[in-house]
Scaffold this motif. Sequence first.
Motif, short mmCIF file in Angstrom:
data_model
loop_
_atom_site.label_atom_id
_atom_site.label_comp_id
_atom_site.label_asym_id
_atom_site.label_seq_id
_atom_site.Cartn_x
_atom_site.Cartn_y
_atom_site.Cartn_z
N ALA A 1 0.77 -1.40 -0.05
CA ALA A 1 0.11 0.03 -0.06
C ALA A 1 1.06 1.46 0.11
N GLY A 2 2.02 1.32 0.74
CA GLY A 2 2.83 2.48 0.85
C GLY A 2 3.47 2.49 -0.54
N LEU A 3 4.19 1.56 -0.87
CA LEU A 3 4.45 1.74 -2.40
C LEU A 3 3.83 2.25 -3.41
N LEU A 4 2.53 1.64 -3.40
CA LEU A 4 1.42 2.25 -4.67
C LEU A 4 1.10 3.68 -4.27
N VAL A 5 0.81 3.74 -3.18
CA VAL A 5 0.45 5.48 -2.71
C VAL A 5 1.45 6.32 -3.02
N GLY A 6 2.91 5.95 -2.76
CA GLY A 6 4.03 6.91 -2.95
C GLY A 6 4.22 7.01 -4.59
N ARG A 7 3.79 5.80 -5.45
CA ARG A 7 4.00 6.25 -6.81
C ARG A 7 2.86 6.83 -7.45
N MET A 8 1.52 6.67 -6.78
CA MET A 8 0.20 7.10 -7.54
C MET A 8 -0.08 8.68 -7.12
N LEU B 1 3.13 13.62 -2.84
CA LEU B 1 2.91 13.02 -1.42
C LEU B 1 4.05 13.09 -0.64
N GLY B 2 5.25 12.76 -1.26
CA GLY B 2 6.51 12.43 -0.31
C GLY B 2 6.94 13.85 0.19
N ASP B 3 6.93 14.84 -0.49
CA ASP B 3 7.19 16.42 -0.17
C ASP B 3 6.14 16.67 0.98
N ALA B 4 4.72 16.17 0.83
CA ALA B 4 3.82 16.81 1.72
C ALA B 4 4.25 16.05 3.11
N LEU B 5 4.59 14.86 3.20
CA LEU B 5 4.67 14.10 4.32
C LEU B 5 6.00 14.40 4.95
N SER B 6 7.03 14.93 4.25
CA SER B 6 8.27 15.40 4.68
C SER B 6 8.34 16.90 5.14
N SER B 7 7.29 17.64 4.77
CA SER B 7 7.26 19.00 4.88
C SER B 7 7.41 19.51 6.57
N VAL B 8 6.87 18.48 7.24
CA VAL B 8 7.05 18.60 8.81
C VAL B 8 7.86 17.66 9.28
N GLU B 9 8.85 17.80 10.08
CA GLU B 9 9.87 16.85 10.62
C GLU B 9 10.11 16.98 11.81
N VAL B 10 10.28 15.80 12.66
CA VAL B 10 11.15 15.84 14.06
C VAL B 10 12.13 15.19 14.20
N ASP B 11 13.40 16.01 14.41
CA ASP B 11 14.52 15.65 14.35
C ASP B 11 15.03 14.87 13.03
N VAL C 1 3.49 1.78 6.18
CA VAL C 1 2.65 2.63 4.97
C VAL C 1 3.37 3.81 4.77
N ILE C 2 3.60 4.83 5.79
CA ILE C 2 4.21 6.08 5.48
C ILE C 2 5.43 6.11 5.27
N LEU C 3 6.32 5.17 5.51
CA LEU C 3 7.66 5.09 5.37
C LEU C 3 7.82 4.54 3.73
N PHE C 4 6.97 3.86 3.40
CA PHE C 4 7.22 3.13 2.06
C PHE C 4 6.73 4.13 0.95
N ALA C 5 5.66 4.94 1.57
CA ALA C 5 4.89 6.10 0.53
C ALA C 5 5.91 7.04 0.32
N LEU C 6 6.78 7.41 1.27
CA LEU C 6 7.69 8.35 1.49
C LEU C 6 8.87 7.94 0.09
N GLN C 7 9.20 6.78 0.17
CA GLN C 7 10.39 6.31 -0.52
C GLN C 7 9.87 5.23 -1.88
N GLY C 8 8.63 5.18 -2.05
CA GLY C 8 7.91 4.26 -3.08
C GLY C 8 8.48 4.56 -4.35
N ASP C 9 8.77 5.95 -4.76
CA ASP C 9 9.42 5.92 -6.14
C ASP C 9 10.63 5.58 -6.28
N GLN C 10 11.55 5.74 -5.17
CA GLN C 10 12.96 5.47 -5.46
C GLN C 10 13.11 3.88 -5.54
N ILE C 11 12.18 3.13 -4.61
CA ILE C 11 12.38 1.59 -4.38
C ILE C 11 11.89 0.87 -5.82
#
Length: 363
Positions: free
Chosen positions: A32-39, A43-53, A244-254
């Motif tokens: 699901a994460g891989l598919l969401v990240g690709r489709m 999304l990756g930029d949006a999820l990474s826009s707010v970071e903690v450490d 899900v979130i981790l693989f959505a962030l990196q789905g395109d690379q993978i």
Amino acid sequence: MTATHTRHETVAAKLSTLDRWLPAWIILAMVAGLLVGRMVPGLGDALSSVEVDGISLPIALGLLVMMYPVLAKVRYDRLDTVTGDRRLLIASLALNWIVGPALMFALAWLLLPDLPAYRTGLIIVGLARCIAMVIIWNDLACGDREAAAVLVALNSIFQVIAFAALGWFYLSTLPGWLGLEQSGLDVSAGQIAKSVLIFLGIPLLAGYLSRRVGEKRWGRAAYEEKFVPRIGPWALYGLLFTIVILFALQGDQITSRPSDVARIALPLLAYFAIMWGGGYALGKALGLTYERTTTLAFTAAGNNFELAIAVAIATFGAASGQALAGVVGPLIEVPVLVALVYVSLALRARFPHPVPSYAVEPR
């Protein structure tokens, strides 16, 4: 019917549907994460826009939710029985801070001699000892919760002290001694300490306070029979959400670099198998109980992928090969260690000590 078969049925009967089908849920979460990240573009930029450490806020929240229930189950008044077990503590420190980094260094150079960026990324993964997901794997395998809490805390202290120094040694000094290509790693002890404080300190404090306040208000029996089963499932909900979130962030690379992922996966598979098997064999040789042998094996095999990814991105960039190697880490680690949970449960009959009933409460 044999006694061993009966014990297998007893443990299986106490597992919830969520636990029994965990491998399927994890595979679905990864897909699901891989598919969401690709489709979903952007999304990756949006999820990474707010970071903690350096970690995406959704991943940070998932990790905190994942760790709290298990740490709330720990019986903190029993920790002295773990700290007094010098065999366990010394074995864990040796596996985590001597064997683990050296093994990953050797495997990375042996299997990726022509891919310096991926090799460096894997070495960073080997330096980041596990302080998060290992708690889940240990709990699912009916390991010793108190021992896991102590070893994770010990790893955290050593991570703050040793990570940067070991990075300098394995990426710059040792390759120079061996006549190999050198790399660099720019990370401070303060950065690592902040990561440990957030991802271990917060859920550990919350779990400790839950135990103290809950037992004082309801008593131990009510706390463990009513409160713990209610919060238990949230550990796995947090795990699945994080995946899900981790693989959505990196789905395109993978998904866009499958051959590179395959090359990176090979040393990781060897690493997890050798570290887990070595930890299990060492625990058995030292005469540890099943519970503590299991804890030793999983704390040796697991890695702090969130720290490794954050360091790789901060040092080399989000699109770097080092970052991709860090991302492939959990892609391989999660299904492999889930499989090893079942291997561990199958091997417990080889130990004379039965699994305690509190270790397999329904979630």
